[in-house]
Design a protein around this motif. Structure first.
Motif, PDB file in Angstrom:
ATOM      1  N   GLN A  87      -6.442  -5.632 -10.101  1.00  0.00           N
ATOM      2  CA  GLN A  87      -7.522  -5.875  -8.475  1.00  0.00           C
ATOM      3  C   GLN A  87      -8.703  -5.550  -9.177  1.00  0.00           C
ATOM      4  OE1 GLN A  87      -5.371  -3.270  -5.321  1.00  0.00           O
ATOM      5  NE2 GLN A  87      -3.848  -4.563  -4.911  1.00  0.00           N
ATOM      6  N   ALA A  88      -8.997  -4.760 -10.219  1.00  0.00           N
ATOM      7  CA  ALA A  88     -10.694  -4.015  -9.982  1.00  0.00           C
ATOM      8  C   ALA A  88     -10.502  -6.286 -11.492  1.00  0.00           C
ATOM      9  CB  ALA A  88     -10.244  -3.268 -11.555  1.00  0.00           C
ATOM     10  N   ASN A  91       0.932  -1.136   0.128  1.00  0.00           N
ATOM     11  CA  ASN A  91       0.076   0.102   0.046  1.00  0.00           C
ATOM     12  C   ASN A  91       0.729   0.591  -0.269  1.00  0.00           C
ATOM     13  OD1 ASN A  91       0.908  -0.960   2.500  1.00  0.00           O
ATOM     14  ND2 ASN A  91      -0.817  -0.184   3.163  1.00  0.00           N
ATOM     15  N   THR A 132       4.588   6.891  -8.530  1.00  0.00           N
ATOM     16  CA  THR A 132       4.142   7.754  -9.722  1.00  0.00           C
ATOM     17  C   THR A 132       5.186   8.405 -10.734  1.00  0.00           C
ATOM     18  OG1 THR A 132       3.395   9.335  -7.761  1.00  0.00           O
ATOM     19  CG2 THR A 132       1.526   7.695  -8.395  1.00  0.00           C
ATOM     20  N   ASN A 176       1.150   1.570 -10.956  1.00  0.00           N
ATOM     21  CA  ASN A 176       0.125   1.344 -10.189  1.00  0.00           C
ATOM     22  C   ASN A 176      -1.574   1.449 -10.626  1.00  0.00           C
ATOM     23  OD1 ASN A 176       0.773   4.440 -11.160  1.00  0.00           O
ATOM     24  ND2 ASN A 176       0.976   4.769  -9.049  1.00  0.00           N
ATOM     25  N   ASP A 177      -0.766   2.378 -12.240  1.00  0.00           N
ATOM     26  CA  ASP A 177      -2.174   1.369 -12.817  1.00  0.00           C
ATOM     27  C   ASP A 177      -2.437  -0.340 -13.050  1.00  0.00           C
ATOM     28  OD1 ASP A 177      -2.457   3.812 -12.931  1.00  0.00           O
ATOM     29  OD2 ASP A 177      -2.400   4.526 -15.016  1.00  0.00           O
ATOM     30  N   SER A 225      -2.268  -5.507  -0.788  1.00  0.00           N
ATOM     31  CA  SER A 225      -2.714  -4.621  -0.217  1.00  0.00           C
ATOM     32  C   SER A 225      -1.717  -4.421   0.937  1.00  0.00           C
ATOM     33  CB  SER A 225      -4.398  -4.821  -0.372  1.00  0.00           C
ATOM     34  OG  SER A 225      -4.386  -5.723   0.741  1.00  0.00           O
ATOM     35  N   GLN A 269       2.926   3.783  -2.121  1.00  0.00           N
ATOM     36  CA  GLN A 269       2.706   4.608  -3.809  1.00  0.00           C
ATOM     37  C   GLN A 269       4.476   4.847  -3.422  1.00  0.00           C
ATOM     38  OE1 GLN A 269       1.074   3.658  -5.894  1.00  0.00           O
ATOM     39  NE2 GLN A 269      -0.636   2.688  -4.514  1.00  0.00           N
ATOM     40  N   ALA A 284      -3.801  -1.211  -9.903  1.00  0.00           N
ATOM     41  CA  ALA A 284      -5.436  -1.313  -9.903  1.00  0.00           C
ATOM     42  C   ALA A 284      -6.031  -1.740 -10.883  1.00  0.00           C
ATOM     43  CB  ALA A 284      -5.441   0.289 -10.350  1.00  0.00           C
TER      44      ALA A 284
END
Lengths: 297, 616
Positions: free
Chosen positions: A166-167, A88, A94, A159-160, A246, A90, A163
């Motif tokens: 995770q989706a 978790n 980015t 990070n995308d 996570s 970051q 994400a």
């Protein structure tokens, strides 16, 4: 406007990663020992080794670049680690994407080789040659695996990618990416420097290759670098294919799972010679990689 | 009267003066001033260019009935500025390495040629200056090696006359010679289709040959290793840094002039423009082939020559993607290749000047003798190998993003392979030249002379500045390409799918180095020992042992590639050249046989033909 939270996180992760990296090295040795029905060293053994090396009363040097090589390698490993999203946290992820991280993970190799070459030892030189040829050989399948991944998720940002996984479920649940995973895992063995691709150090063959001349604090730096690199690479693997994590515990489980696969493969295969490795990498992993890439188009 | 003719012709004038005066000291001064003038004027014009992107500065004159136009728009300025930066570095380098007016004359003549190619806005001046550039660079090579220079010249002539043929075809169809009219005419024709598909394809192939030769694209790259190595190495800075970009610029021109026409005539292939797809694959093959060959070289100049060919391959590949991001990446790589490869050639020039050797087997341990040159070489190595935060990484990063975003995965795979190979050959260079045992005949080598060091600094600074602040370049490219292709600010590049913050990477690298440095400082003090005090399976070593691997460093790779290395385009062309020479001999001996009766028979045959034709 100094972001104290980020700085604290960074320091925390760095300490954690170094520590866990050493533990991973310990796990590696312990597991190898158990596979061969030995008791093996305690799991914190690499830490003791490193502290002993740091405590040496004298170290020798072959000149400025010889000192700079290991320093540069560790510095680049630390930089690479900070651009990977760790669970978790970051951190700086980015600011740089997959290509940057993939490159930064290779830079330490240049540092080690720079130092090794400046020692002028022929064993180092053979190690450097093998290291670079392994890199040349593995880069094509490695690139193809990354391309397949990027094409499927449509983004370079780590990070995308986490994400999206995770989706939509982990990368490995997608058939094409499962192929990419196989390729990546084969290459991973070479990235970690484990059998059958431990051609670079090749103990018992060319006396540790690039590392042959290093002792004392230089060797301690290289041990630390290996620990950080091990943590960064396993985390990179988890981020790309296993849906990130996570929290740190989840990440740890995934990292150890990845590590164990590598250890199991490493403990039953003998070493390839360098030309066998090149021919191998340009055959099956490349073919599987191309299939994976074409499936994700 | 404006600045364009001054920019264009000062180098040529300075070259002629340097040749005529030819007094040591004076010719160098004239040469450097001549090389610096275009850069100064281009810098002065920068605000004008940036503020009026749609209203470029133009200059027209009439040369023997042809009206020629020179334009200084965004794109031309970019290429011309790079060429003049490299040109200035070349001039400083030549102060040290060149000892006569001949070199100055032709080096500066090719400088004018390259600037002219970049600034021309019609085919008359474009072709004339293209030929001037070829001729001058040929003369530079001719002085050292006749065979290599002729190979370069013959291939260049084939390229140039392919271009002339293409220009003639376009002129016949459109009746225009200046780029604006041609562009308009071909754009209209894309809809009308009065130029057939076959003719368009022919023009495309002819241009591809013409520009491919200069860029050193596979399979027309064979002249590059010979020509780049057999000349003054300071001049090669310009030769490979700027002159090879004329080819890359040509490919760009192809898009500007005939993009729409080629799209309508040749269509698409799996969602890619067919003609662009061909260019991308030529680039990808060039990258892989040239990089493999570079790894296997045993001569420092040959290694960089193949590397240069490979890096220009990246540019073609990026242009071939046909997307905005691809152009941005390719154009950025034009700059970064010019600065890092120029730097490499200057380092090579310094090494050769100080040691007089070129083979890897003769070098070793020079890092202690030439520390500044070594530092410059290291910057170039880091930039070429694509280590963030150097200019070489920023441009390669853009090309990666572009290639994968454009859905050309196999082309992108070629870049991955190419960059690993780049790693391998720069390490070969580092190892063989700078590290290890020093041969006894290199004991009294000194640091490179000051002008060469200045030249290196001129090219090293952009490597770092544009690496840490890649936004400086991409902001300009955004304006040149007419849209927000690459976002972000000075330090950060943002594309639709990825980000790269060069400043953060640089800072974190510094932080990492600081932490590692602290650990290093914590350990016991290091004692300095000589190279021969080393591990040799526990045996003592003396100076007579050769500890460094200097020959066939990558022998396993050579063996793994043995099958592919048997096929060489170099040998193929040599064979063709031999065949045509033999054929010419046969013709000469067959027809001019000295037999009077044979000549009367020719007369009889001609008469018969005329009779049959009905003339007689």
């Amino acid at each position: 406007m100094i972001d104290w939270k980020l700085i604290l996180e960074t320091i925390g992760i760095l300490i954690y990663a170094t520590f866990m990296g050493f533990i991973f090295m310990g796990i590696e040795r312990k597991a190898m020992a158990r596979i061969q029905r030995r008791v093996g060293p305690p799991i914190y053994q690499p830490i003791i080794d490193t502290l002993k090396l740091l405590g040496k009363k004298e170290s020798v040097s072959h000149g400025f670049i010889y000192d700079f090589g290991p320093v540069f390698a560790l510095g680049a490993s630390i930089a690479a680690l900070l651009f990977i999203p760790i669970a978790n946290f970051q951190l700086f992820s980015t600011n740089a994407d997959l290509i940057v991280v993939a490159y930064l993970l290779e830079v330490p190799m240049l540092g080690i080789m720079l130092g090794a070459m400046s020692s002028g030892n022929p064993y180092s030189a053979v190690g450097v040659q093998r290291g670079l040829l392994t890199m040349v050989a593995m880069q094509l399948p490695y690139g193809l695996a990354l391309i397949a991944l990027i094409q499927h998720w449509g983004t370079f940002k780590l990070n995308d990618i986490v994400a999206l996984q995770q989706a939509h479920g982990w990368s490995i649940t997608v058939p094409a990416l499962l192929l990419a995973l196989i390729v990546f895992d084969i290459v991973f063995q070479a990235m970690l420097g484990l059998e059958p691709f431990d051609i670079i150090p090749a103990p018992a063959e060319i006396s540790m290759g690039p590392m042959v001349e290093y002792g004392g604090k230089h060797a301690a730096l290289l041990f630390t670098q290996h620990a950080v690199q091990l943590f960064a690479e396993t985390a990179f693997f988890a981020v790309l294919f296993l849906g990130g994590a996570s929290n740190l515990l989840e990440l740890l489980i995934k990292q150890i799972a990845v590590l164990f696969i590598s250890i199991f493969i490493a403990s039953i295969y003998p070493r390839f010679t360098i030309d066998q490795a090149a021919k191998f990498f340009w055959k099956w992993p490349t073919i599987i990689g191309i299939i994976a890439v074409l499936l994700t188009m | 009267m404006n600045e364009i003719p001054i920019i264009l012709f000062t180098p040529l004038l300075a070259g002629v003066l340097a040749w005529l005066i030819n007094v040591k000291g004076v010719r160098e001064l004239i040469g450097v001033i001549g090389a610096a003038t275009p850069l100064a004027f281009l810098a002065k014009l920068y605000p004008t260019i940036v503020n009026n992107p749609n209203n470029p500065i133009t200059y027209q004159m009439t040369v023997s009935g042809f009206k020629v136009t020179f334009t200084l728009g965004m794109l031309n300025w970019y290429f011309a500025a790079i060429a003049s930066l490299v040109g200035l570095a070349m001039a400083f380098g030549m102060v040290s390495t060149s000892k006569n007016g001949y070199d100055w004359l032709f080096a500066l003549m090719s400088y004018t040629g390259v600037l002219g190619v970049f600034l021309s806005w019609d085919f008359v001046s474009f072709f004339l200056l293209w030929e001037l550039m070829t001729f001058a660079s040929f003369m530079m090579v001719l002085k050292r090696n006749r065979h290599e220079s002729l190979k370069y010249f013959v291939l260049s002539v084939i390229g140039a006359y392919a271009m002339l043929l293409a220009i003639a075809l376009i002129y016949a169809k459109t009746g225009a010679l200046d780029f604006d009219s041609i562009r308009q005419a071909l754009y209209m024709d894309a809809m009308l289709g009065s130029i057939s598909k076959g003719e368009t394809a022919l023009i495309f192939v002819l241009f591809l040959t013409a520009f491919g030769v200069k860029a050193g694209a596979w399979p027309l790259h064979v002249w590059a290793p010979g020509a780049y190595s057999e000349t003054d190495q300071s001049y090669t800075t310009f030769f490979s840094g700027a002159l090879s970009k004329a080819g890359a610029y040509g490919f760009l021109l192809l898009y500007i002039l005939m993009g729409a026409k080629l799209y309508y005539a040749l269509g698409t292939f799996h969602g890619h423009l067919t003609f662009a797809y061909i260019i991308a694959w030529i680039g990808a093959i060039t990258v892989v082939v040239a990089s493999f060959l570079a790894v296997l070289q045993e001569d420092i100049r040959k290694l960089f020559a193949y590397s240069s060919v490979g890096q220009v391959g990246y540019i073609l590949l990026a242009f071939g993607l046909g997307t905005g991001l691809g152009f941005a990446g390719g154009l950025f790589h034009v700059l970064s290749h010019a600065v890092f490869k120029g730097l490499f050639w200057l380092v090579t020039a310094a090494i050769i000047l100080q040691t007089g050797k070129t083979q890897f087997k003769d070098f070793g341990g020079l890092a202690e003798k030439m520390p500044f040159t070594f530092a410059m070489g290291l910057i170039a190595v880091l930039s070429l190998a694509g280590i963030p935060p150097m200019a070489g990484f920023a441009s390669k990063w853009l090309i990666y993003e572009a290639a994968i975003s454009a859905h050309m995965p196999l082309v992108a795979g070629a870049i991955f392979l190419g960059s690993a190979l780049a790693f391998a050959y720069v390490v070969r260079f580092l190892y063989a030249v700078w590290f290890g045992q020093r041969p006894s005949d290199l004991e009294d080598v000194k640091e490179a002379p000051l002008p060469l060091l200045i030249a290196m600094a001129i090219l090293a600074i952009p490597n770092i500045v544009f690496g840490i602040a890649p936004g400086l370049v991409t902001n300009y490219l955004n304006k040149a390409l007419g849209g927000e292709v690459v976002g972000g600010n000075y330090y950060k590049l943002v594309t639709q799918t990825g980000t790269y913050n060069a400043l953060t990477v640089a800072l974190l690298l510094v932080v990492g180095l600081a932490i590692a440095g602290l650990i290093y400082l914590y350990g016991a003090k290091a004692r300095r020992i000589p190279v021969t005090n080393t591990y040799q399976s526990g045996n003592p070593v003396t100076e007579e042992f050769n500890l460094s691997i200097r020959r066939n460093f990558y022998l396993p790779l050579k063996e793994a590639l043995a099958f592919w290395l048997r096929y060489s385009f170099d040998k193929f062309y040599e064979r063709i050249a031999q065949l045509s020479e033999d054929f010419a001999d046969t013709l000469r001996e067959g027809f001019y046989n000295g037999n009077v009766q044979a000549y009367s028979w020719y007369l009889a045959i001609v008469l018969v033909i005329l009779a049959l034709w009905g003339v007689l």
